[in-house]
Design a protein around this motif. Structure first.
Motif, short mmCIF file in Angstrom:
data_model
loop_
_atom_site.label_atom_id
_atom_site.label_comp_id
_atom_site.label_asym_id
_atom_site.label_seq_id
_atom_site.Cartn_x
_atom_site.Cartn_y
_atom_site.Cartn_z
N THR A 35 57.78 28.13 49.57
CA THR A 35 56.57 28.34 48.78
C THR A 35 56.93 29.14 47.54
O THR A 35 57.70 30.09 47.64
N PRO A 36 56.41 28.74 46.35
CA PRO A 36 56.75 29.50 45.16
C PRO A 36 56.37 30.98 45.34
O PRO A 36 55.26 31.30 45.75
N ALA A 37 57.34 31.84 45.06
CA ALA A 37 57.09 33.27 45.23
C ALA A 37 56.03 33.74 44.23
O ALA A 37 55.88 33.16 43.16
N LEU A 38 55.31 34.76 44.62
CA LEU A 38 54.30 35.31 43.72
C LEU A 38 55.00 35.95 42.53
O LEU A 38 55.89 36.77 42.69
N ASP A 39 54.59 35.55 41.36
CA ASP A 39 55.20 36.07 40.14
C ASP A 39 54.77 37.54 39.97
O ASP A 39 53.58 37.83 40.01
N PRO A 40 55.73 38.48 39.80
CA PRO A 40 55.33 39.90 39.68
C PRO A 40 54.40 40.16 38.49
O PRO A 40 53.46 40.95 38.58
N LEU A 41 54.68 39.47 37.37
CA LEU A 41 53.84 39.68 36.18
C LEU A 41 52.41 39.17 36.42
O LEU A 41 51.43 39.83 36.03
N LEU A 42 52.32 38.01 37.10
CA LEU A 42 50.99 37.46 37.40
C LEU A 42 50.25 38.37 38.40
O LEU A 42 49.05 38.62 38.24
N THR A 43 50.99 38.87 39.39
CA THR A 43 50.38 39.78 40.38
C THR A 43 49.86 41.03 39.68
O THR A 43 48.73 41.48 39.93
N LEU A 44 50.69 41.58 38.78
CA LEU A 44 50.28 42.78 38.02
C LEU A 44 49.04 42.48 37.16
O LEU A 44 48.11 43.29 37.08
N GLY A 45 49.05 41.30 36.55
CA GLY A 45 47.90 40.88 35.72
C GLY A 45 46.62 40.77 36.53
O GLY A 45 45.56 41.22 36.10
N VAL A 46 46.73 40.18 37.73
CA VAL A 46 45.55 40.02 38.60
C VAL A 46 45.02 41.39 39.03
O VAL A 46 43.81 41.65 38.98
N VAL A 47 45.95 42.28 39.44
CA VAL A 47 45.54 43.63 39.87
C VAL A 47 44.87 44.38 38.71
O VAL A 47 43.80 44.99 38.88
N ALA A 48 45.47 44.30 37.52
CA ALA A 48 44.90 44.98 36.35
C ALA A 48 43.53 44.39 36.00
O ALA A 48 42.60 45.14 35.64
N PHE A 49 43.40 43.08 36.13
CA PHE A 49 42.13 42.42 35.81
C PHE A 49 41.03 42.86 36.78
O PHE A 49 39.91 43.17 36.36
N ILE A 50 41.36 42.91 38.09
CA ILE A 50 40.37 43.36 39.09
C ILE A 50 39.98 44.82 38.79
O ILE A 50 38.80 45.17 38.83
N ALA A 51 41.00 45.65 38.46
CA ALA A 51 40.72 47.06 38.14
C ALA A 51 39.80 47.17 36.92
O ALA A 51 38.88 48.00 36.89
N ALA A 52 40.03 46.30 35.92
CA ALA A 52 39.20 46.33 34.71
C ALA A 52 37.76 45.92 35.03
O ALA A 52 36.80 46.53 34.51
N LEU A 53 37.60 44.92 35.90
CA LEU A 53 36.24 44.49 36.30
C LEU A 53 35.52 45.62 37.04
O LEU A 53 34.34 45.89 36.78
N VAL A 54 36.25 46.28 37.94
CA VAL A 54 35.65 47.38 38.73
C VAL A 54 35.27 48.53 37.80
O VAL A 54 34.16 49.08 37.90
N ARG A 55 36.15 48.87 36.87
CA ARG A 55 35.84 49.96 35.93
C ARG A 55 34.62 49.61 35.08
O ARG A 55 33.72 50.44 34.91
#
Lengths: 239, 46
Positions: A17-37
């Protein structure tokens, strides 16, 4: 005495299975944090109410789709016509698709802000109509790429369409200055200082950074997909 | 202050669905292409 070689496994090798891209993972986490903020830790606007918080998604998505994605499509398409490097074609392809996703967000969140503030989901003014036109151009770009099988012809046709999409961006940006539109003037991306309270400005800048990071992650993942697809086409053509 | 929180909630939910769906689509397409690529490479290697 040498030991006998191990027999080959009878089952086909398991697909990794394609490994989770670290940059994409970081982007998703930052995006969720931005929505919560934006949703829970930023005060609502006194005049517009909670609907004003749509700005924290709408404007950064528009910035990403127009200036980052379409800008990259324009540059890569122009350079492909000159250099004929297939990596440029793949980058333009990836950027156009990610730009289409963000442009879809822009065209959904915009009307959802417009309904409570203007009293209408949609109005056929210059900014909104040209944004919708760009969405159709980006959609057409994807359809074109799916319709042409010959790689050189596909790259050439889509480069021309990519340049046309890029040419629309300055028109969309300037349409609020050139025409009488309902769409508000920029509140942050303007020559003078941002007209926004500090607390909201921090949330806006955080959202902008998170969505830019998400764009970078999506672009990298999509570029890898395009590279794998090109290799597959190459192998299939050789057979 | 006007009561229009439903629009903000709809906008955030729609954004999560569009971008989340797009991430999943990239993941599944990458997986499918990689499977075909692996099959092609094994044919080439024979």
């Amino acid at each position: 005495m040498t030991s006998p070689a191990k027999p080959a496994p009878l089952t086909a090798p398991r697909i990794r299975t394609p490994a989770l891209d670290p940059l994409l993972t970081l982007g998703v986490v930052a995006f969720i944090a931005a929505l919560v903020r934006a949703a829970f830790f930023t005060p609502p606007d006194a005049a517009q109410g909670m609907a004003q918080k749509i700005l924290y998604i709408h404007a950064p998505s528009a910035f990403t789709a127009l200036y980052l994605a379409c800008g990259l499509v324009f540059i890569c398409s122009g350079l492909w016509l000159w250099l004929k490097d297939e990596r440029l074609d793949r980058m333009a392809d990836a950027s156009a698709e990610v730009g289409l996703a963000f442009m879809t967000v822009v065209l959904i969140t915009g009307p959802l802000w417009g309904r409570p503030i203007w009293g209408a989901f949609w109005t056929w003014d210059a900014k909104l109509t040209s944004s919708l036109f760009l969405w159709f151009v980006l959609l057409g770009y994807q359809i074109l790429r799916g319709a042409v099988e010959e790689p050189q012809a596909r790259a050439r046709f889509s480069a021309v369409l990519g340049i046309l999409a890029g040419c629309l961006v300055p028109f969309i940006h300037l349409s609020v200055y050139l025409f009488r539109t309902l769409h508000p003037m920029p509140v942050v991306l303007k020559p003078s200082a941002p007209s926004m309270p500090n607390e909201m400005l921090v949330s806006f800048v955080f959202s902008m950074s998170a969505i830019t990071l998400l764009f970078a992650g999506l672009l990298r993942a999509r570029y890898r997909l395009a590279t794998d697809r090109a290799e597959l086409e190459h192998l299939e053509a050789r057979r | 202050m006007p009561d229009n929180a439903i629009y903000f909630e709809l906008a955030y939910a729609a954004t999560a669905i569009v971008l989340g769906g797009y991430i999943v689509s990239i993941f599944w397409r990458a997986r499918a292409i990689r499977a075909r690529l692996l099959a092609e490479r094994s044919v080439e290697g024979r």
